[in-house]
Enzyme design. Structure first.
Site, PDB file in Angstrom:
ATOM      1  N   ASP A  94      15.291 -42.537  -9.138  1.00  0.00           N
ATOM      2  CA  ASP A  94      16.699 -41.990  -8.818  1.00  0.00           C
ATOM      3  C   ASP A  94      17.243 -41.379 -10.267  1.00  0.00           C
ATOM      4  O   ASP A  94      17.695 -40.404 -10.140  1.00  0.00           O
ATOM      5  CB  ASP A  94      17.422 -42.833  -8.220  1.00  0.00           C
ATOM      6  CG  ASP A  94      18.937 -42.238  -8.171  1.00  0.00           C
ATOM      7  OD1 ASP A  94      19.334 -41.625  -7.099  1.00  0.00           O
ATOM      8  OD2 ASP A  94      19.763 -43.015  -8.854  1.00  0.00           O
ATOM      9  N   GLU A 142      11.851 -40.742  -4.313  1.00  0.00           N
ATOM     10  CA  GLU A 142      12.624 -41.489  -5.364  1.00  0.00           C
ATOM     11  C   GLU A 142      11.763 -42.326  -6.159  1.00  0.00           C
ATOM     12  O   GLU A 142      11.542 -42.292  -7.283  1.00  0.00           O
ATOM     13  CB  GLU A 142      14.017 -41.979  -5.369  1.00  0.00           C
ATOM     14  CG  GLU A 142      14.908 -40.845  -4.938  1.00  0.00           C
ATOM     15  CD  GLU A 142      16.400 -41.372  -4.604  1.00  0.00           C
ATOM     16  OE1 GLU A 142      17.333 -40.470  -5.117  1.00  0.00           O
ATOM     17  OE2 GLU A 142      16.383 -42.532  -4.358  1.00  0.00           O
TER      18      GLU A 142
END
Lengths: 241, 241
Positions: free
Chosen positions: B64, B134
Protein backbone atom coordinates in the site's frame (compact mmCIF):
# COMPACT_ATOMS: atom_id res chain seq x y z
CA UNK A 1 20.87 22.81 -18.85
CA UNK A 2 23.74 21.03 -17.12
CA UNK A 3 26.34 23.67 -18.03
CA UNK A 4 24.18 26.50 -16.75
CA UNK A 5 23.37 24.47 -13.62
CA UNK A 6 27.05 23.88 -13.01
CA UNK A 7 27.85 27.54 -13.55
CA UNK A 8 25.09 28.57 -11.15
CA UNK A 9 26.81 26.63 -8.38
CA UNK A 10 29.52 29.25 -8.52
CA UNK A 11 27.31 32.27 -8.07
CA UNK A 12 27.99 33.55 -4.63
CA UNK A 13 24.43 33.26 -3.25
CA UNK A 14 24.05 29.73 -4.56
CA UNK A 15 27.43 28.75 -3.19
CA UNK A 16 26.34 29.85 0.25
CA UNK A 17 23.04 27.98 -0.07
CA UNK A 18 24.79 24.78 -1.15
CA UNK A 19 27.10 25.03 1.84
CA UNK A 20 24.20 25.55 4.22
CA UNK A 21 22.29 22.60 2.77
CA UNK A 22 25.37 20.39 2.86
CA UNK A 23 25.86 21.21 6.54
CA UNK A 24 22.25 20.39 7.36
CA UNK A 25 21.74 17.37 5.14
CA UNK A 26 25.18 15.84 4.85
CA UNK A 27 25.22 15.67 1.04
CA UNK A 28 25.71 18.05 -1.87
CA UNK A 29 22.38 18.87 -3.48
CA UNK A 30 21.99 18.87 -7.26
CA UNK A 31 18.96 20.84 -8.42
CA UNK A 32 18.89 23.79 -6.00
CA UNK A 33 15.51 25.08 -7.16
CA UNK A 34 13.87 21.94 -5.74
CA UNK A 35 15.36 22.58 -2.31
CA UNK A 36 14.44 26.26 -2.43
CA UNK A 37 10.88 25.25 -3.23
CA UNK A 38 10.82 22.71 -0.38
CA UNK A 39 11.52 25.50 2.12
CA UNK A 40 9.12 28.04 0.60
CA UNK A 41 5.84 28.35 2.51
CA UNK A 42 2.73 29.34 0.56
CA UNK A 43 2.54 32.66 2.47
CA UNK A 44 5.54 33.87 0.50
CA UNK A 45 5.08 32.01 -2.78
CA UNK A 46 4.16 33.55 -6.11
CA UNK A 47 1.81 32.22 -8.78
CA UNK A 48 3.44 30.17 -11.50
CA UNK A 49 0.17 29.61 -13.33
CA UNK A 50 -3.39 30.42 -12.41
CA UNK A 51 -4.10 28.84 -9.05
CA UNK A 52 -0.71 27.14 -8.67
CA UNK A 53 2.00 28.63 -6.53
CA UNK A 54 5.68 27.82 -6.33
CA UNK A 55 5.24 26.85 -2.69
CA UNK A 56 6.26 23.58 -1.03
CA UNK A 57 2.81 22.00 -0.97
CA UNK A 58 3.08 19.80 -4.04
CA UNK A 59 6.52 18.60 -2.90
CA UNK A 60 5.00 17.91 0.52
CA UNK A 61 2.42 15.61 -1.14
CA UNK A 62 5.19 13.68 -2.89
CA UNK A 63 7.56 13.61 0.10
CA UNK A 64 4.84 12.41 2.45
CA UNK A 65 4.30 9.40 0.16
CA UNK A 66 8.00 8.59 -0.21
CA UNK A 67 8.54 8.95 3.54
CA UNK A 68 5.57 6.64 4.23
CA UNK A 69 7.02 4.04 1.92
CA UNK A 70 10.52 4.13 3.40
CA UNK A 71 9.23 4.00 6.99
CA UNK A 72 6.91 1.12 6.04
CA UNK A 73 9.88 -0.91 4.79
CA UNK A 74 12.02 -0.07 7.82
CA UNK A 75 9.30 -1.26 10.20
CA UNK A 76 8.40 -4.29 8.06
CA UNK A 77 11.98 -5.50 8.35
CA UNK A 78 12.61 -4.38 11.93
CA UNK A 79 9.54 -6.21 13.27
CA UNK A 80 9.20 -9.46 11.33
CA UNK A 81 6.78 -10.90 13.88
CA UNK A 82 4.42 -7.97 14.36
CA UNK A 83 1.15 -7.67 12.53
CA UNK A 84 0.06 -4.90 10.17
CA UNK A 85 -1.98 -3.14 12.89
CA UNK A 86 1.14 -2.68 14.98
CA UNK A 87 3.16 -1.52 11.95
CA UNK A 88 0.47 0.98 10.90
CA UNK A 89 0.23 2.48 14.37
CA UNK A 90 3.97 2.77 14.85
CA UNK A 91 4.36 4.38 11.45
CA UNK A 92 1.72 7.01 12.28
CA UNK A 93 3.66 7.90 15.42
CA UNK A 94 6.89 8.28 13.45
CA UNK A 95 5.38 10.43 10.69
CA UNK A 96 3.02 12.37 12.97
CA UNK A 97 3.07 16.13 12.51
CA UNK A 98 4.28 16.53 16.09
CA UNK A 99 7.21 14.19 15.56
CA UNK A 100 8.18 15.69 12.21
CA UNK A 101 7.99 19.24 13.60
CA UNK A 102 10.34 18.31 16.42
CA UNK A 103 12.66 16.53 14.01
CA UNK A 104 12.82 19.48 11.61
CA UNK A 105 13.50 21.86 14.50
CA UNK A 106 16.29 19.60 15.78
CA UNK A 107 17.82 19.51 12.30
CA UNK A 108 17.90 23.29 12.13
CA UNK A 109 15.33 23.85 9.41
CA UNK A 110 14.24 27.11 10.98
CA UNK A 111 17.14 28.90 9.34
CA UNK A 112 16.03 27.74 5.87
CA UNK A 113 12.25 28.13 5.88
CA UNK A 114 10.91 31.20 4.14
CA UNK A 115 7.50 32.46 5.15
CA UNK A 116 5.62 35.67 5.79
CA UNK A 117 5.17 35.85 9.56
CA UNK A 118 2.35 38.39 9.24
CA UNK A 119 0.30 35.70 7.53
CA UNK A 120 1.09 32.75 9.79
CA UNK A 121 -0.16 32.72 13.37
CA UNK A 122 2.28 31.78 16.11
CA UNK A 123 0.47 28.57 16.85
CA UNK A 124 0.69 27.47 13.21
CA UNK A 125 4.38 28.25 12.82
CA UNK A 126 5.44 24.97 14.41
CA UNK A 127 3.81 22.85 11.76
CA UNK A 128 5.56 24.73 8.94
CA UNK A 129 8.64 22.78 9.97
CA UNK A 130 7.07 19.34 9.58
CA UNK A 131 5.52 20.38 6.27
CA UNK A 132 8.92 21.54 5.04
CA UNK A 133 10.49 18.29 6.21
CA UNK A 134 8.10 16.30 4.03
CA UNK A 135 8.65 18.68 1.12
CA UNK A 136 12.40 18.24 1.53
CA UNK A 137 11.99 14.46 1.19
CA UNK A 138 10.09 15.11 -2.06
CA UNK A 139 12.93 17.34 -3.27
CA UNK A 140 15.63 14.80 -2.36
CA UNK A 141 13.64 12.09 -4.13
CA UNK A 142 13.30 14.10 -7.36
CA UNK A 143 16.93 15.18 -7.18
CA UNK A 144 18.58 11.90 -6.23
CA UNK A 145 16.12 8.98 -6.60
CA UNK A 146 14.54 6.45 -4.27
CA UNK A 147 17.57 4.50 -3.09
CA UNK A 148 19.47 7.65 -2.18
CA UNK A 149 16.45 9.07 -0.33
CA UNK A 150 15.95 5.82 1.54
CA UNK A 151 19.59 5.71 2.51
CA UNK A 152 19.48 9.38 3.60
CA UNK A 153 16.35 8.81 5.67
CA UNK A 154 17.64 5.67 7.34
CA UNK A 155 21.23 6.67 8.01
CA UNK A 156 20.95 10.41 8.45
CA UNK A 157 17.52 10.81 10.00
CA UNK A 158 16.05 7.68 11.52
CA UNK A 159 19.22 6.27 13.08
CA UNK A 160 20.34 9.62 14.50
CA UNK A 161 17.11 11.32 15.43
CA UNK A 162 14.28 8.82 15.92
CA UNK A 163 14.09 6.37 18.78
CA UNK A 164 11.69 3.85 17.26
CA UNK A 165 11.66 1.57 20.29
CA UNK A 166 10.81 4.48 22.55
CA UNK A 167 7.98 5.58 20.24
CA UNK A 168 6.77 1.99 20.25
CA UNK A 169 6.27 2.23 23.98
CA UNK A 170 4.75 5.69 24.24
CA UNK A 171 1.05 5.94 23.91
CA UNK A 172 0.28 9.39 22.63
CA UNK A 173 -1.66 11.09 25.37
CA UNK A 174 -3.75 13.62 23.52
CA UNK A 175 -5.65 14.73 26.58
CA UNK A 176 -2.61 15.94 28.48
CA UNK A 177 -1.16 17.34 25.27
CA UNK A 178 -4.30 19.42 24.72
CA UNK A 179 -4.44 20.59 28.34
CA UNK A 180 -0.77 21.64 28.25
CA UNK A 181 -1.30 23.51 24.99
CA UNK A 182 -4.31 25.36 26.43
CA UNK A 183 -2.36 26.31 29.56
CA UNK A 184 0.49 27.62 27.43
CA UNK A 185 -1.89 29.69 25.31
CA UNK A 186 -4.12 30.90 28.15
CA UNK A 187 -7.24 29.09 26.98
CA UNK A 188 -9.95 27.30 28.94
CA UNK A 189 -10.52 23.66 28.18
CA UNK A 190 -13.21 21.30 29.37
CA UNK A 191 -14.53 17.87 28.44
CA UNK A 192 -18.32 17.79 28.49
CA UNK A 193 -20.47 14.71 28.35
CA UNK A 194 -23.25 15.33 25.84
CA UNK A 195 -26.46 13.48 25.09
CA UNK A 196 -26.35 10.73 22.53
CA UNK A 197 -28.17 11.14 19.29
CA UNK A 198 -31.35 9.30 18.43
CA UNK A 199 -30.80 5.67 17.60
CA UNK A 200 -27.43 5.41 19.32
CA UNK A 201 -26.73 2.76 21.92
CA UNK A 202 -27.14 4.01 25.48
CA UNK A 203 -23.85 2.33 26.31
CA UNK A 204 -22.09 4.93 24.16
CA UNK A 205 -20.54 8.04 25.72
CA UNK A 206 -20.28 11.23 23.67
CA UNK A 207 -17.82 13.85 24.84
CA UNK A 208 -17.07 17.32 23.50
CA UNK A 209 -13.62 18.86 23.93
CA UNK A 210 -14.48 22.53 24.41
CA UNK A 211 -11.89 25.28 24.15
CA UNK A 212 -12.86 28.81 25.10
CA UNK A 213 -16.50 27.88 24.67
CA UNK A 214 -16.08 26.38 21.23
CA UNK A 215 -16.52 22.67 20.43
CA UNK A 216 -13.21 21.56 18.95
CA UNK A 217 -13.61 17.81 19.01
CA UNK A 218 -16.20 15.08 19.50
CA UNK A 219 -15.42 11.59 20.79
CA UNK A 220 -17.83 8.66 21.01
CA UNK A 221 -16.68 5.56 22.83
CA UNK A 222 -17.99 2.88 25.15
CA UNK A 223 -16.22 4.36 28.15
CA UNK A 224 -16.23 7.97 29.26
CA UNK A 225 -12.46 7.97 29.56
CA UNK A 226 -11.93 6.79 26.00
CA UNK A 227 -14.53 9.24 24.67
CA UNK A 228 -12.59 12.07 26.35
CA UNK A 229 -9.33 10.82 24.87
CA UNK A 230 -10.85 10.67 21.39
CA UNK A 231 -12.38 14.14 21.69
CA UNK A 232 -8.94 15.46 22.74
CA UNK A 233 -7.31 13.73 19.77
CA UNK A 234 -9.82 15.32 17.37
CA UNK A 235 -9.24 18.72 18.96
CA UNK A 236 -5.46 18.32 18.63
CA UNK A 237 -5.99 17.45 14.97
CA UNK A 238 -8.25 20.47 14.43
CA UNK A 239 -5.74 22.77 16.11
CA UNK A 240 -2.76 21.25 14.34
CA UNK A 241 -0.92 20.46 17.59
CA UNK B 1 20.02 -20.31 -0.38
CA UNK B 2 20.41 -19.31 -4.04
CA UNK B 3 21.22 -22.85 -5.24
CA UNK B 4 18.27 -24.30 -3.44
CA UNK B 5 16.09 -21.47 -4.77
CA UNK B 6 17.28 -22.19 -8.29
CA UNK B 7 16.66 -25.90 -7.86
CA UNK B 8 13.17 -25.26 -6.54
CA UNK B 9 12.28 -23.53 -9.78
CA UNK B 10 12.51 -26.93 -11.40
CA UNK B 11 10.12 -28.72 -9.11
CA UNK B 12 7.03 -29.33 -11.12
CA UNK B 13 4.58 -27.43 -8.87
CA UNK B 14 6.88 -24.41 -8.69
CA UNK B 15 7.44 -24.48 -12.43
CA UNK B 16 3.71 -24.27 -12.97
CA UNK B 17 3.39 -21.43 -10.47
CA UNK B 18 6.19 -19.46 -12.11
CA UNK B 19 4.51 -19.87 -15.49
CA UNK B 20 1.18 -18.71 -14.12
CA UNK B 21 2.76 -15.67 -12.46
CA UNK B 22 4.73 -14.83 -15.59
CA UNK B 23 1.55 -14.91 -17.64
CA UNK B 24 -0.26 -12.63 -15.22
CA UNK B 25 2.54 -10.24 -14.36
CA UNK B 26 4.74 -10.22 -17.43
CA UNK B 27 7.99 -10.96 -15.62
CA UNK B 28 9.73 -13.94 -14.03
CA UNK B 29 9.43 -13.80 -10.25
CA UNK B 30 12.43 -14.50 -8.04
CA UNK B 31 11.46 -15.40 -4.50
CA UNK B 32 8.30 -17.47 -4.97
CA UNK B 33 7.46 -17.60 -1.27
CA UNK B 34 6.80 -13.84 -1.32
CA UNK B 35 4.27 -14.19 -4.13
CA UNK B 36 2.61 -17.18 -2.48
CA UNK B 37 2.26 -15.11 0.68
CA UNK B 38 0.81 -12.16 -1.26
CA UNK B 39 -2.05 -14.34 -2.47
CA UNK B 40 -2.70 -16.06 0.88
CA UNK B 41 -5.70 -14.65 2.75
CA UNK B 42 -5.68 -14.83 6.53
CA UNK B 43 -8.62 -17.29 6.50
CA UNK B 44 -6.25 -19.98 5.24
CA UNK B 45 -2.98 -18.87 6.84
CA UNK B 46 -1.15 -20.66 9.62
CA UNK B 47 0.65 -19.17 12.61
CA UNK B 48 4.35 -18.57 12.14
CA UNK B 49 4.80 -17.25 15.66
CA UNK B 50 2.35 -16.39 18.38
CA UNK B 51 -0.16 -13.97 16.93
CA UNK B 52 1.50 -13.64 13.54
CA UNK B 53 0.22 -15.51 10.52
CA UNK B 54 1.83 -16.16 7.17
CA UNK B 55 -1.02 -14.27 5.49
CA UNK B 56 -0.76 -11.37 3.08
CA UNK B 57 -1.59 -8.61 5.57
CA UNK B 58 1.94 -7.45 6.37
CA UNK B 59 2.79 -7.40 2.67
CA UNK B 60 -0.41 -5.42 2.07
CA UNK B 61 0.84 -2.77 4.54
CA UNK B 62 4.12 -2.49 2.66
CA UNK B 63 2.59 -2.64 -0.82
CA UNK B 64 0.00 0.00 0.00
CA UNK B 65 2.85 2.39 0.91
CA UNK B 66 4.92 1.63 -2.19
CA UNK B 67 1.87 1.96 -4.44
CA UNK B 68 0.99 5.29 -2.81
CA UNK B 69 4.48 6.57 -3.46
CA UNK B 70 4.59 5.49 -7.12
CA UNK B 71 1.14 6.92 -7.86
CA UNK B 72 2.10 10.16 -6.09
CA UNK B 73 5.09 10.58 -8.42
CA UNK B 74 3.09 9.69 -11.53
CA UNK B 75 0.46 12.33 -10.70
CA UNK B 76 3.04 14.90 -9.57
CA UNK B 77 4.68 14.69 -12.99
CA UNK B 78 1.50 14.25 -15.05
CA UNK B 79 -0.13 17.36 -13.58
CA UNK B 80 2.59 19.96 -13.05
CA UNK B 81 0.04 22.75 -12.63
CA UNK B 82 -2.40 21.13 -10.23
CA UNK B 83 -2.29 21.69 -6.51
CA UNK B 84 -1.78 19.08 -3.80
CA UNK B 85 -5.53 18.91 -3.05
CA UNK B 86 -6.22 17.79 -6.60
CA UNK B 87 -3.33 15.29 -6.50
CA UNK B 88 -4.46 13.83 -3.17
CA UNK B 89 -8.03 13.36 -4.34
CA UNK B 90 -7.07 11.79 -7.64
CA UNK B 91 -4.67 9.42 -5.91
CA UNK B 92 -7.41 8.25 -3.52
CA UNK B 93 -9.60 7.45 -6.50
CA UNK B 94 -6.83 5.43 -8.14
CA UNK B 95 -5.92 3.43 -5.03
CA UNK B 96 -9.51 3.12 -3.73
CA UNK B 97 -10.52 -0.38 -2.68
CA UNK B 98 -13.20 -0.38 -5.39
CA UNK B 99 -10.71 0.48 -8.12
CA UNK B 100 -8.08 -2.00 -6.93
CA UNK B 101 -10.66 -4.79 -6.64
CA UNK B 102 -11.76 -4.21 -10.23
CA UNK B 103 -8.15 -4.02 -11.38
CA UNK B 104 -7.19 -7.27 -9.65
CA UNK B 105 -10.23 -9.01 -11.11
CA UNK B 106 -9.36 -7.76 -14.59
CA UNK B 107 -5.81 -9.04 -14.17
CA UNK B 108 -7.08 -12.51 -13.30
CA UNK B 109 -6.01 -12.65 -9.66
CA UNK B 110 -9.00 -14.81 -8.80
CA UNK B 111 -7.16 -17.89 -10.02
CA UNK B 112 -4.25 -17.21 -7.61
CA UNK B 113 -5.90 -16.12 -4.37
CA UNK B 114 -6.14 -18.77 -1.67
CA UNK B 115 -8.82 -18.38 0.97
CA UNK B 116 -11.33 -20.39 2.93
CA UNK B 117 -14.72 -19.48 1.49
CA UNK B 118 -16.53 -20.75 4.57
CA UNK B 119 -14.89 -17.96 6.53
CA UNK B 120 -15.32 -15.08 4.11
CA UNK B 121 -18.79 -13.71 3.36
CA UNK B 122 -19.76 -13.16 -0.26
CA UNK B 123 -19.82 -9.42 0.14
CA UNK B 124 -16.27 -9.40 1.53
CA UNK B 125 -14.84 -11.63 -1.19
CA UNK B 126 -14.50 -8.74 -3.64
CA UNK B 127 -12.13 -6.84 -1.41
CA UNK B 128 -9.80 -9.84 -1.05
CA UNK B 129 -8.72 -9.03 -4.58
CA UNK B 130 -7.70 -5.44 -3.86
CA UNK B 131 -5.94 -6.53 -0.67
CA UNK B 132 -4.01 -9.15 -2.63
CA UNK B 133 -3.14 -6.56 -5.27
CA UNK B 134 -1.50 -4.36 -2.63
CA UNK B 135 0.25 -7.36 -1.10
CA UNK B 136 1.55 -8.30 -4.55
CA UNK B 137 3.10 -4.84 -4.90
CA UNK B 138 4.81 -5.44 -1.54
CA UNK B 139 6.12 -8.79 -2.80
CA UNK B 140 7.39 -7.33 -6.10
CA UNK B 141 9.12 -4.55 -4.16
CA UNK B 142 10.92 -6.95 -1.81
CA UNK B 143 11.78 -9.27 -4.69
CA UNK B 144 12.89 -6.72 -7.29
CA UNK B 145 13.34 -3.26 -5.71
CA UNK B 146 11.72 0.14 -6.13
CA UNK B 147 12.67 1.01 -9.70
CA UNK B 148 11.46 -2.34 -11.02
CA UNK B 149 8.19 -2.04 -9.09
CA UNK B 150 7.66 1.50 -10.34
CA UNK B 151 8.32 0.42 -13.91
CA UNK B 152 5.98 -2.59 -13.51
CA UNK B 153 3.23 -0.41 -12.06
CA UNK B 154 3.52 2.29 -14.68
CA UNK B 155 4.00 0.19 -17.80
CA UNK B 156 2.10 -2.96 -16.94
CA UNK B 157 -0.71 -1.67 -14.74
CA UNK B 158 -1.37 2.05 -14.99
CA UNK B 159 -0.89 2.48 -18.74
CA UNK B 160 -2.90 -0.64 -19.63
CA UNK B 161 -5.60 -0.71 -17.00
CA UNK B 162 -6.18 2.70 -15.45
CA UNK B 163 -7.73 5.63 -17.25
CA UNK B 164 -6.44 8.45 -15.07
CA UNK B 165 -8.12 11.20 -17.07
CA UNK B 166 -11.47 9.43 -16.81
CA UNK B 167 -11.04 8.99 -13.04
CA UNK B 168 -10.17 12.67 -12.85
CA UNK B 169 -13.60 13.51 -14.23
CA UNK B 170 -15.71 11.06 -12.24
CA UNK B 171 -16.88 12.35 -8.95
CA UNK B 172 -17.40 9.40 -6.66
CA UNK B 173 -21.09 9.37 -5.88
CA UNK B 174 -21.25 7.62 -2.53
CA UNK B 175 -24.97 8.13 -2.12
CA UNK B 176 -25.95 6.24 -5.24
CA UNK B 177 -23.26 3.66 -4.54
CA UNK B 178 -24.72 3.01 -1.08
CA UNK B 179 -28.28 2.85 -2.39
CA UNK B 180 -27.31 0.40 -5.11
CA UNK B 181 -25.46 -1.78 -2.62
CA UNK B 182 -28.49 -1.83 -0.30
CA UNK B 183 -30.80 -2.76 -3.16
CA UNK B 184 -28.49 -5.59 -4.18
CA UNK B 185 -28.34 -6.91 -0.63
CA UNK B 186 -32.05 -6.41 0.20
CA UNK B 187 -31.44 -3.79 2.90
CA UNK B 188 -33.40 -0.64 3.74
CA UNK B 189 -31.54 2.63 3.61
CA UNK B 190 -32.60 6.11 4.65
CA UNK B 191 -30.96 9.45 5.27
CA UNK B 192 -32.36 11.09 8.40
CA UNK B 193 -31.82 14.67 9.43
CA UNK B 194 -30.93 14.71 13.14
CA UNK B 195 -30.76 17.50 15.66
CA UNK B 196 -27.50 19.30 16.09
CA UNK B 197 -25.59 18.96 19.29
CA UNK B 198 -25.35 21.72 21.85
CA UNK B 199 -23.02 24.49 20.84
CA UNK B 200 -23.10 23.67 17.14
CA UNK B 201 -24.01 26.31 14.59
CA UNK B 202 -27.64 26.21 13.54
CA UNK B 203 -26.49 26.53 9.95
CA UNK B 204 -25.03 23.02 10.20
CA UNK B 205 -27.03 20.00 8.98
CA UNK B 206 -26.43 16.62 10.60
CA UNK B 207 -27.55 13.55 8.68
CA UNK B 208 -27.48 9.86 9.62
CA UNK B 209 -27.20 7.19 6.95
CA UNK B 210 -29.35 4.41 8.41
CA UNK B 211 -29.26 0.86 7.11
CA UNK B 212 -31.80 -1.65 8.42
CA UNK B 213 -32.38 0.59 11.41
CA UNK B 214 -28.71 0.94 12.30
CA UNK B 215 -26.77 4.21 12.07
CA UNK B 216 -23.88 3.48 9.69
CA UNK B 217 -22.62 6.99 9.00
CA UNK B 218 -22.92 10.57 10.21
CA UNK B 219 -22.36 13.62 8.02
CA UNK B 220 -22.26 17.26 9.16
CA UNK B 221 -22.20 19.93 6.50
CA UNK B 222 -23.60 23.36 5.77
CA UNK B 223 -26.08 22.02 3.23
CA UNK B 224 -28.43 19.09 3.68
CA UNK B 225 -27.33 17.60 0.37
CA UNK B 226 -23.65 17.62 1.33
CA UNK B 227 -24.42 16.22 4.78
CA UNK B 228 -26.26 13.31 3.11
CA UNK B 229 -23.33 12.74 0.76
CA UNK B 230 -20.87 12.69 3.64
CA UNK B 231 -23.02 10.32 5.71
CA UNK B 232 -23.19 7.99 2.68
CA UNK B 233 -19.42 8.16 2.28
CA UNK B 234 -18.90 7.26 5.95
CA UNK B 235 -21.36 4.37 5.61
CA UNK B 236 -19.57 3.09 2.50
CA UNK B 237 -16.32 3.23 4.46
CA UNK B 238 -17.84 1.39 7.42
CA UNK B 239 -19.26 -1.30 5.15
CA UNK B 240 -16.10 -1.59 3.09
CA UNK B 241 -17.89 -0.92 -0.21
Amino acid sequence: MPVFGFYKLYLSSDRKYVKKLKNLLGFIPGNLSLYRMAFRHKSIATNVKKGVKNSNERLEFLGDAVLGSVVAEVLFKLYPYKDEGFLTELRSKIVSRVNLNALARKMGFEQLIEYDNRMVSNTRQGSLLGDAFEALIGAVYLDKGYEFTKDFLINHIIKSHIDIHKLEQTETNFKSKLIEWCQRHGKDVSFDLVENQEGESNKLFSVHAIIDGEVMGLGKEFSKKNAEKLSAEKACEALGI
